[in-house]
Design an enzyme around this catalytic site. Structure first.
Site, PDB file in Angstrom:
ATOM      1  N   HIS A   1       0.943  -1.358  -0.045  1.00 36.41           N
ATOM      2  CA  HIS A   1       0.076   0.126  -0.007  1.00 36.41           C
ATOM      3  C   HIS A   1       0.842   1.213  -0.097  1.00 36.41           C
ATOM      4  CE1 HIS A   1       0.727  -0.841   4.517  1.00 36.41           C
ATOM      5  NE2 HIS A   1       0.422   0.675   4.646  1.00 36.41           N
TER       6      HIS A   1
ATOM      7  N   HIS B   1       3.945   7.153   3.812  1.00 37.71           N
ATOM      8  CA  HIS B   1       4.845   6.077   3.479  1.00 37.71           C
ATOM      9  C   HIS B   1       4.234   5.011   2.559  1.00 37.71           C
ATOM     10  CE1 HIS B   1       2.082   4.109   6.587  1.00 37.71           C
ATOM     11  NE2 HIS B   1       2.234   3.177   6.026  1.00 37.71           N
TER      12      HIS B   1
ATOM     13  N   GLU C   1       7.780   1.116   4.766  1.00 35.87           N
ATOM     14  CA  GLU C   1       7.404   0.138   6.030  1.00 35.87           C
ATOM     15  C   GLU C   1       7.558  -1.320   5.057  1.00 35.87           C
ATOM     16  OE1 GLU C   1       2.866   0.127   6.316  1.00 35.87           O
ATOM     17  OE2 GLU C   1       2.998  -0.925   8.141  1.00 35.87           O
TER      18      GLU C   1
END
Ligand code: CO
Length: 134
Positions: A7, A79, A130
């Site tokens: 994502h 992010h 991440e």
């Protein structure tokens, strides 16, 4: 080591307005807002088929995205999340390469119930990264 893009997370000051932009202007499928108090955010998922966008609004006093929104009051990309098969092996390799892992370096359970780590943006082209074990 690196797998799919899981994502892209966008921090927003007004989640309902952001969800409406994706739903009504961009014509995307968006979920209802979900409060994730243990992560300090309320989130709307935008399903793009091959990946997701997560719209994040701060929740509570110590939200991890509050400071970002002070610096970026209109919102912005917060992010990117990449999938890895083995998060501990990925961490060890990155630390060996001199990259900085945020926090205590141990994987935490992320917003999808899977182990995650965050990498220092200064080591990755100014972008908070991440990693999620899938
Ligand atoms: Co994320």
């Amino acid at each position: 080591m690196l797998g799919r893009l899981n994502h892209v997370a966008i921090a927003v000051p007004d989640l309902q307005a952001a969800a409406a932009t994706y739903r009504d202007t961009l014509g995307a499928a968006v979920t209802e807002a979900q409060a994730l108090p243990e992560h300090g955010v309320t989130v709307v998922f935008v399903d793009l088929g091959n990946t997701k966008v997560e719209l994040l609004e701060p929740l509570g006093e110590n939200s991890p995205i509050a400071a970002f929104l002070v610096k970026n009051p209109a919102g912005g990309m917060h992010h990117v999340c990449y999938e890895v098969d083995d998060i501990v092996a990925a961490r060890d390799r990155l630390v060996d390469c001199g990259a900085r892992v945020l926090g205590d370096g141990e994987p935490k359970t992320g917003a999808h119930g899977k182990p995650v780590l965050f990498l220092h943006p200064k080591d990755f082209l100014g972008t908070l990264v991440e990693l999620e074990q899938v």
